[in-house]
Write a protein that holds these residues in place. Sequence first.
Motif, PDB file in Angstrom:
ATOM      1  N   MET A   1      77.965 103.169 120.828  1.00  0.00           N
ATOM      2  CA  MET A   1      78.466 101.871 120.511  1.00  0.00           C
ATOM      3  C   MET A   1      77.949 101.412 119.149  1.00  0.00           C
ATOM      4  O   MET A   1      78.711 100.849 118.375  1.00  0.00           O
ATOM      5  N   THR A   2      76.700 101.654 118.900  1.00  0.00           N
ATOM      6  CA  THR A   2      76.122 101.282 117.623  1.00  0.00           C
ATOM      7  C   THR A   2      76.806 102.056 116.497  1.00  0.00           C
ATOM      8  O   THR A   2      77.012 101.507 115.417  1.00  0.00           O
ATOM      9  N   ARG A   3      77.118 103.278 116.828  1.00  0.00           N
ATOM     10  CA  ARG A   3      77.770 104.103 115.839  1.00  0.00           C
ATOM     11  C   ARG A   3      79.169 103.554 115.525  1.00  0.00           C
ATOM     12  O   ARG A   3      79.566 103.484 114.356  1.00  0.00           O
ATOM     13  N   ASN A   4      79.934 103.160 116.524  1.00  0.00           N
ATOM     14  CA  ASN A   4      81.263 102.581 116.313  1.00  0.00           C
ATOM     15  C   ASN A   4      81.181 101.265 115.557  1.00  0.00           C
ATOM     16  O   ASN A   4      82.004 100.983 114.685  1.00  0.00           O
ATOM     17  N   LEU A   5      80.177 100.473 115.896  1.00  0.00           N
ATOM     18  CA  LEU A   5      79.989  99.197 115.212  1.00  0.00           C
ATOM     19  C   LEU A   5      79.641  99.431 113.739  1.00  0.00           C
ATOM     20  O   LEU A   5      80.136  98.730 112.857  1.00  0.00           O
ATOM     21  N   LEU A   6      78.823 100.430 113.473  1.00  0.00           N
ATOM     22  CA  LEU A   6      78.444 100.765 112.104  1.00  0.00           C
ATOM     23  C   LEU A   6      79.675 101.243 111.322  1.00  0.00           C
ATOM     24  O   LEU A   6      79.904 100.808 110.180  1.00  0.00           O
ATOM     25  N   LEU A   7      80.492 102.101 111.903  1.00  0.00           N
ATOM     26  CA  LEU A   7      81.696 102.594 111.229  1.00  0.00           C
ATOM     27  C   LEU A   7      82.698 101.459 110.999  1.00  0.00           C
ATOM     28  O   LEU A   7      83.325 101.380 109.949  1.00  0.00           O
ATOM     29  N   LEU A   8      82.808 100.585 111.982  1.00  0.00           N
ATOM     30  CA  LEU A   8      83.722  99.459 111.847  1.00  0.00           C
ATOM     31  C   LEU A   8      83.263  98.508 110.741  1.00  0.00           C
ATOM     32  O   LEU A   8      84.069  98.026 109.941  1.00  0.00           O
ATOM     33  N   SER A   9      81.984  98.241 110.632  1.00  0.00           N
ATOM     34  CA  SER A   9      81.485  97.343 109.594  1.00  0.00           C
ATOM     35  C   SER A   9      81.609  97.993 108.210  1.00  0.00           C
ATOM     36  O   SER A   9      81.921  97.313 107.226  1.00  0.00           O
ATOM     37  N   ILE A  10      81.425  99.296 108.085  1.00  0.00           N
ATOM     38  CA  ILE A  10      81.601  99.977 106.793  1.00  0.00           C
ATOM     39  C   ILE A  10      83.070  99.922 106.378  1.00  0.00           C
ATOM     40  O   ILE A  10      83.397  99.656 105.224  1.00  0.00           O
ATOM     41  N   ALA A  11      83.964 100.156 107.319  1.00  0.00           N
ATOM     42  CA  ALA A  11      85.397 100.098 107.029  1.00  0.00           C
ATOM     43  C   ALA A  11      85.801  98.680 106.623  1.00  0.00           C
ATOM     44  O   ALA A  11      86.583  98.496 105.674  1.00  0.00           O
ATOM     45  N   ALA A  12      85.279  97.667 107.278  1.00  0.00           N
ATOM     46  CA  ALA A  12      85.601  96.270 106.944  1.00  0.00           C
ATOM     47  C   ALA A  12      85.072  95.914 105.566  1.00  0.00           C
ATOM     48  O   ALA A  12      85.752  95.244 104.774  1.00  0.00           O
ATOM     49  N   LEU A  13      83.839  96.340 105.268  1.00  0.00           N
ATOM     50  CA  LEU A  13      83.261  96.059 103.956  1.00  0.00           C
ATOM     51  C   LEU A  13      84.070  96.729 102.838  1.00  0.00           C
ATOM     52  O   LEU A  13      84.327  96.112 101.801  1.00  0.00           O
ATOM     53  N   SER A  14      84.420  97.986 103.034  1.00  0.00           N
ATOM     54  CA  SER A  14      85.161  98.676 101.977  1.00  0.00           C
ATOM     55  C   SER A  14      86.572  98.100 101.826  1.00  0.00           C
ATOM     56  O   SER A  14      87.121  98.078 100.730  1.00  0.00           O
ATOM     57  N   LEU A  15      87.167  97.597 102.876  1.00  0.00           N
ATOM     58  CA  LEU A  15      88.489  97.010 102.797  1.00  0.00           C
ATOM     59  C   LEU A  15      88.451  95.690 102.031  1.00  0.00           C
ATOM     60  O   LEU A  15      89.310  95.431 101.189  1.00  0.00           O
ATOM     61  N   PHE A  16      87.450  94.861 102.294  1.00  0.00           N
ATOM     62  CA  PHE A  16      87.363  93.561 101.637  1.00  0.00           C
ATOM     63  C   PHE A  16      86.660  93.627 100.289  1.00  0.00           C
ATOM     64  O   PHE A  16      86.775  92.710  99.486  1.00  0.00           O
ATOM     65  N   ALA A  17      85.949  94.687  99.992  1.00  0.00           N
ATOM     66  CA  ALA A  17      85.225  94.800  98.736  1.00  0.00           C
ATOM     67  C   ALA A  17      86.114  95.279  97.594  1.00  0.00           C
ATOM     68  O   ALA A  17      85.777  95.112  96.437  1.00  0.00           O
ATOM     69  N   CYS A  18      87.247  95.868  97.865  1.00  0.00           N
ATOM     70  CA  CYS A  18      88.128  96.392  96.819  1.00  0.00           C
ATOM     71  C   CYS A  18      88.813  95.247  96.090  1.00  0.00           C
ATOM     72  O   CYS A  18      89.299  94.305  96.699  1.00  0.00           O
ATOM     73  N   LYS A  19      88.837  95.370  94.759  1.00  0.00           N
ATOM     74  CA  LYS A  19      89.557  94.393  93.954  1.00  0.00           C
ATOM     75  C   LYS A  19      90.938  94.956  93.638  1.00  0.00           C
ATOM     76  O   LYS A  19      91.167  96.149  93.743  1.00  0.00           O
ATOM     77  N   GLY A  20      91.797  94.087  93.211  1.00  0.00           N
ATOM     78  CA  GLY A  20      93.121  94.524  92.791  1.00  0.00           C
ATOM     79  C   GLY A  20      93.032  95.276  91.471  1.00  0.00           C
ATOM     80  O   GLY A  20      92.001  95.257  90.791  1.00  0.00           O
ATOM     81  N   PRO A  21      94.107  95.908  91.043  1.00  0.00           N
ATOM     82  CA  PRO A  21      94.083  96.669  89.792  1.00  0.00           C
ATOM     83  C   PRO A  21      93.928  95.730  88.599  1.00  0.00           C
ATOM     84  O   PRO A  21      94.481  94.627  88.573  1.00  0.00           O
ATOM     85  N   GLU A  22      93.136  96.167  87.635  1.00  0.00           N
ATOM     86  CA  GLU A  22      92.937  95.381  86.414  1.00  0.00           C
ATOM     87  C   GLU A  22      93.665  96.056  85.269  1.00  0.00           C
ATOM     88  O   GLU A  22      93.666  97.276  85.161  1.00  0.00           O
ATOM     89  N   ALA A  23      94.248  95.242  84.421  1.00  0.00           N
ATOM     90  CA  ALA A  23      94.928  95.783  83.253  1.00  0.00           C
ATOM     91  C   ALA A  23      93.896  96.338  82.288  1.00  0.00           C
ATOM     92  O   ALA A  23      92.821  95.771  82.117  1.00  0.00           O
ATOM     93  N   ARG A  24      94.280  97.442  81.641  1.00  0.00           N
ATOM     94  CA  ARG A  24      93.376  98.009  80.647  1.00  0.00           C
ATOM     95  C   ARG A  24      93.474  97.199  79.370  1.00  0.00           C
ATOM     96  O   ARG A  24      94.552  96.792  78.950  1.00  0.00           O
ATOM     97  N   ARG A  25      92.379  96.976  78.750  1.00  0.00           N
ATOM     98  CA  ARG A  25      92.336  96.230  77.493  1.00  0.00           C
ATOM     99  C   ARG A  25      92.262  97.214  76.335  1.00  0.00           C
ATOM    100  O   ARG A  25      91.664  98.290  76.462  1.00  0.00           O
ATOM    101  N   PRO A  26      92.852  96.859  75.181  1.00  0.00           N
ATOM    102  CA  PRO A  26      92.775  97.763  74.036  1.00  0.00           C
ATOM    103  C   PRO A  26      91.330  97.904  73.554  1.00  0.00           C
ATOM    104  O   PRO A  26      90.527  96.977  73.689  1.00  0.00           O
ATOM    105  N   VAL A  27      91.054  99.060  72.991  1.00  0.00           N
ATOM    106  CA  VAL A  27      89.709  99.307  72.488  1.00  0.00           C
ATOM    107  C   VAL A  27      89.408  98.374  71.325  1.00  0.00           C
ATOM    108  O   VAL A  27      88.327  97.843  71.197  1.00  0.00           O
ATOM    109  N   ARG A  28      90.426  98.186  70.443  1.00  0.00           N
ATOM    110  CA  ARG A  28      90.262  97.230  69.356  1.00  0.00           C
ATOM    111  C   ARG A  28      91.550  96.428  69.207  1.00  0.00           C
ATOM    112  O   ARG A  28      92.636  96.915  69.503  1.00  0.00           O
ATOM    113  N   THR A  29      91.407  95.240  68.740  1.00  0.00           N
ATOM    114  CA  THR A  29      92.579  94.389  68.567  1.00  0.00           C
ATOM    115  C   THR A  29      92.741  94.057  67.093  1.00  0.00           C
ATOM    116  O   THR A  29      91.780  94.058  66.330  1.00  0.00           O
ATOM    117  N   THR A  30      93.991  93.767  66.705  1.00  0.00           N
ATOM    118  CA  THR A  30      94.250  93.369  65.323  1.00  0.00           C
ATOM    119  C   THR A  30      94.666  91.909  65.321  1.00  0.00           C
ATOM    120  O   THR A  30      95.207  91.393  66.297  1.00  0.00           O
TER     121      THR A  30
END
Length: 184
Positions: A1-30
């Motif tokens: 049970m502890t093992r299932n709870l641990l796997l469930l909490s890791i899955a929940a953390l990784s699901l909510f910890a992901c951010k959406g995609p970020e646009a790449r910024r140019p290395v230099r701007t003019t």
Amino acid sequence: MTRNLLLLSIAALSLFACKGPEARRPVRTTSGTFIKESAERNKILLEQEEKMIATIIEQDTAKTYLTSDSGFWYYYNVKDSLPSNPPKFGDDVTFTYDIKTLNGKLILSESDNGVQNYKIDQSNQELISGIRDGLKLMKVGETVTFLFPSYKAYGYYGIENKLGTNVPVRSTVTLKTITTQENE
């Protein structure tokens, strides 16, 4: 049970910890100053070329120069006095032309260019824009000398080993034929 709870909490953390995609910024701007500086350089260049052409026109009192709406000057060597029409969109024309510097030094002769065939405003032929516009002012049999600022001639590119960059030119054009395209 502890093992299932641990796997469930890791899955929940990784699901909510992901951010959406970020646009790449140019290395230099003019800042866009290059375009502004280029526009200023071109204005100064045009002003200088127009002064050169105005000086030529002032000194050549034997000819009557006309100004086109397209930004060049011209005079008739041979003018057709009969009522006829200049070429229109889609008409086929044949003509000859030469290219000289404003001082009269020959760059391309009529024999170098040969007889040209052109479809008004529809051909991808590599004619300078000044000649394309000038042909629309002519009638069959007329010979016209045009004075083109560099932007209406060969501009920044010039002609390899013959004409430098940003050089205004003189061109004498003779319109040989106009074949009118009938509307079907």
